[in-house]
Design a protein around this motif. Structure first.
Motif, mmCIF file in Angstrom:
data_model
loop_
_atom_site.group_PDB
_atom_site.id
_atom_site.type_symbol
_atom_site.label_atom_id
_atom_site.label_comp_id
_atom_site.label_asym_id
_atom_site.label_seq_id
_atom_site.Cartn_x
_atom_site.Cartn_y
_atom_site.Cartn_z
ATOM 1 N N THR A 190 0.862 -1.183 0.000
ATOM 2 C CA THR A 190 0.000 0.000 0.000
ATOM 3 C C THR A 190 0.897 1.231 0.000
ATOM 4 O O THR A 190 2.124 1.128 0.080
ATOM 5 C CB THR A 190 -0.896 0.047 1.242
ATOM 6 O OG1 THR A 190 -0.070 0.259 2.409
ATOM 7 C CG2 THR A 190 -1.701 -1.234 1.417
ATOM 8 N N SER A 191 0.280 2.383 -0.039
ATOM 9 C CA SER A 191 1.050 3.629 -0.003
ATOM 10 C C SER A 191 1.771 3.818 1.334
ATOM 11 O O SER A 191 2.662 4.653 1.449
ATOM 12 C CB SER A 191 0.138 4.825 -0.279
ATOM 13 O OG SER A 191 -0.924 4.866 0.665
ATOM 14 N N LYS A 192 1.382 3.040 2.354
ATOM 15 C CA LYS A 192 2.052 3.126 3.650
ATOM 16 C C LYS A 192 3.306 2.245 3.691
ATOM 17 O O LYS A 192 4.301 2.604 4.329
ATOM 18 C CB LYS A 192 1.096 2.716 4.777
ATOM 19 C CG LYS A 192 -0.057 3.699 4.988
ATOM 20 C CD LYS A 192 -0.934 3.263 6.158
ATOM 21 C CE LYS A 192 -2.070 4.261 6.381
ATOM 22 N NZ LYS A 192 -2.942 3.848 7.526
ATOM 23 N N ASP A 217 7.172 3.500 -0.492
ATOM 24 C CA ASP A 217 7.448 4.921 -0.710
ATOM 25 C C ASP A 217 7.415 5.187 -2.212
ATOM 26 O O ASP A 217 8.444 5.268 -2.882
ATOM 27 C CB ASP A 217 8.813 5.296 -0.127
ATOM 28 C CG ASP A 217 9.083 6.790 -0.196
ATOM 29 O OD1 ASP A 217 8.328 7.508 -0.881
ATOM 30 O OD2 ASP A 217 10.078 7.241 0.407
ATOM 31 N N PHE A 218 6.205 5.343 -2.737
ATOM 32 C CA PHE A 218 6.010 5.441 -4.176
ATOM 33 C C PHE A 218 6.533 6.763 -4.742
ATOM 34 O O PHE A 218 7.078 6.801 -5.856
ATOM 35 C CB PHE A 218 4.526 5.272 -4.509
ATOM 36 C CG PHE A 218 4.231 5.111 -5.972
ATOM 37 C CD1 PHE A 218 4.564 3.944 -6.637
ATOM 38 C CD2 PHE A 218 3.625 6.139 -6.691
ATOM 39 C CE1 PHE A 218 4.292 3.784 -7.993
ATOM 40 C CE2 PHE A 218 3.346 5.985 -8.041
ATOM 41 C CZ PHE A 218 3.684 4.807 -8.692
ATOM 42 N N ASP A 219 6.381 7.842 -3.997
ATOM 43 C CA ASP A 219 6.841 9.146 -4.491
ATOM 44 C C ASP A 219 8.351 9.148 -4.706
ATOM 45 O O ASP A 219 8.844 9.693 -5.700
ATOM 46 C CB ASP A 219 6.440 10.259 -3.518
ATOM 47 C CG ASP A 219 4.942 10.544 -3.546
ATOM 48 O OD1 ASP A 219 4.301 10.194 -4.562
ATOM 49 O OD2 ASP A 219 4.422 11.098 -2.562
ATOM 50 N N TYR A 251 -0.438 6.411 -7.083
ATOM 51 C CA TYR A 251 0.118 5.150 -6.583
ATOM 52 C C TYR A 251 -0.372 3.981 -7.426
ATOM 53 O O TYR A 251 -1.547 3.847 -7.730
ATOM 54 C CB TYR A 251 -0.282 4.946 -5.120
ATOM 55 C CG TYR A 251 0.266 3.660 -4.540
ATOM 56 C CD1 TYR A 251 1.536 3.639 -3.973
ATOM 57 C CD2 TYR A 251 -0.473 2.477 -4.588
ATOM 58 C CE1 TYR A 251 2.050 2.453 -3.459
ATOM 59 C CE2 TYR A 251 0.036 1.303 -4.073
ATOM 60 C CZ TYR A 251 1.299 1.293 -3.516
ATOM 61 O OH TYR A 251 1.805 0.126 -3.012
#
Length: 463
Positions: free
Chosen positions: A221-223, A226-228, A239
């Motif tokens: 997940t986005s948590k 660290d997609f950014d 994402y």
């Protein structure tokens, strides 16, 4: 083109002494198959705790783990830290290498540590140049996965950073230091296949995993990702697990089949024949089956032109990749010359030398009278084109690594760490890496433009 690369000089050297026979195919009969061993002697030492080379892994994905496992087989190497943008991979690093290793999602934390001598960079392609330059500037030795760069214009910065730092920088086409490559180079320079005419390389795959549809963890997940940071300088996008875990499928982060697979072949080819690379490429292909959102082809065919140099004749190379090969898969890498062919693998080399028929057969004589046929045969016989020596110098010889061979991946890291300890010469420095990557990237450039592209292999620049 080297004049010594001829059937006559090759046979002469092969028959002079028994020592020569160890570096060239035996003079075989046409029905004989010979097998010869390959071997390598390693220099082993005991290393104390203060003599160990401490490494850190940046990019704890599939290739990063395989790289690290190979690196740790070399004596005197210890992993002390690992970095990845997915927390699950940091947990995996501790499972593999111990709870006491340092883990982080920020590669700069790795570079700031004083206890790290060398870093292994196995990130997506679009991060290679940034992290490699930063690591060299931080005083670390670097092993950077292939392709060295994602774009043509990134390579010179790595070359400059390495030269300024004085540190070792090895590019990671892991088959480069193999016994197979080493023997193939020796045989080529001995004239085993005469003048090179063509290279035939192919890689067929027939599985979702082979086509880069890698599994996605259920907790992604986005948590946990660290997609950014993963995006870096790539275009901003929401994402997307596919883009993170299957990044090879996207031009924004990878280099397609060329950067993943062509670059290995160019590394071997340029090494074996001592070449700077091709000067022209023409590519075609398409997305035939794996229409999963990717924007790179799953079938690719590229033709390359190599110019004449002091080490080889002008020749053509054909590179073919098929990710939906109904045959079930397989691969090959074959140099074809005027006097034989050489199939090269990491663990073996096979040379096949056939008799070149120089006299007409019944096929071309059928339109002549019996009397004329007899005259033509007599004329050809007087020229003595089909000699007994040429007939004897045929057959197949295979050089095979022993079963306990540590493997090409080990050898590449052995070369890397030995060079660090002895300030020695590595087999794939940044200039070599850029020439291999640049040649591979020509396929993408030609495919995108739908036209041939030109390359200066010495200057490593598009024309």
């Amino acid at each position: 083109m080297i004049e010594k690369n001829s059937r006559r000089s090759f046979i002469k050297r092969a028959s002079l002494t028994s020592a020569a026979l160890s570096t060239a195919p035996f003079i075989l009969s046409a029905t004989t198959n010979e097998s010869q061993p390959l071997e390598r002697v390693y220099s082993f030492q005991e290393f104390g705790i203060n003599d160990k080379i401490n490494i850190a892994l940046i990019g704890t994905g599939i290739q990063g783990i395989y790289d690290t496992q190979a690196a740790l087989q070399v004596a005197g190497v210890k992993i002390v830290a690992a970095c990845d943008l997915y927390t699950g991979r940091l947990a995996r690093a501790k499972e593999l290498w111990g709870e006491d290793i340092f883990v982080t999602r920020d590669y700069r934390d790795i570079l700031n540590r004083k206890d790290i001598d060398a870093v292994l960079i196995a990130t997506p392609d679009h991060w290679h140049q940034t992290i490699t330059v930063a690591a060299l500037e931080a005083g670390k030795h670097v092993y950077c996965e292939k392709p060295m760069v994602q774009n043509f214009n990134e390579g010179q910065e790595i070359i400059k950073a390495q030269q300024a730092s004085g540190k070792i920088c090895q590019i990671g086409s892991q088959g480069m230091a193999s016994l197979g490559n080493e023997k193939a180079k020796e045989l080529y320079e001995d004239g085993a296949i005469g003048d090179i005419v063509m290279l035939d390389m192919y890689n067929d795959r027939y599985s979702s995993e082979g086509a880069w549809q890698y599994p996605i963890p259920t907790d992604a997940t986005s948590k946990t990702v660290d997609f950014d940071t993963f995006l870096g300088n790539a275009p901003k996008t929401p994402y997307d697990n596919n883009r993170f875990f299957r990044w090879r499928n996207y031009q924004d982060y990878g280099t397609g089949v060329a950067g993943d697979l062509f670059v290995h072949a160019f590394s071997t080819l340029n090494y074996v024949i001592s070449s700077d690379g091709p000067n022209r490429a023409l590519a075609t292909g398409g997305l035939r089956y794996w229409k999963d959102g990717r924007d790179v082809p799953d079938v690719s065919i590229t033709l390359y032109d190599y110019p004449k140099t002091e080490t080889h004749a002008p020749f053509n190379a054909a590179f073919r990749i098929n990710f939906i090969a109904g045959s079930g898969g397989g691969g090959g890498f074959k140099l074809i010359g005027t006097e034989g062919e050489m199939e090269i693998g990491q663990n073996s080399v096979t040379v096949n030398r056939s008799k070149l028929s120089m006299e007409p057969s019944g096929y071309s004589m059928v339109s002549f009278t019996e009397d004329m046929q007899a005259k033509i045969r007599k004329e050809y016989a007087s020229k003595k084109l089909d000699t007994r020596t040429n007939s004897l110098a045929t057959g197949t010889t295979t050089w095979q690594a022993p079963r306990d061979y540590k493997g090409a991946h080990y050898d590449h890291f052995y070369n890397f760490f030995t060079s660090i300890r002895n300030n020695g010469k590595i087999i794939q420095d940044p200039k070599f890496g850029l020439r291999a990557a640049g040649a591979a990237l020509l396929a993408n450039e030609s495919y995108s433009k739908k036209q041939p592209v030109l390359w200066n292999p010495k200057e490593m620049k598009l024309i």
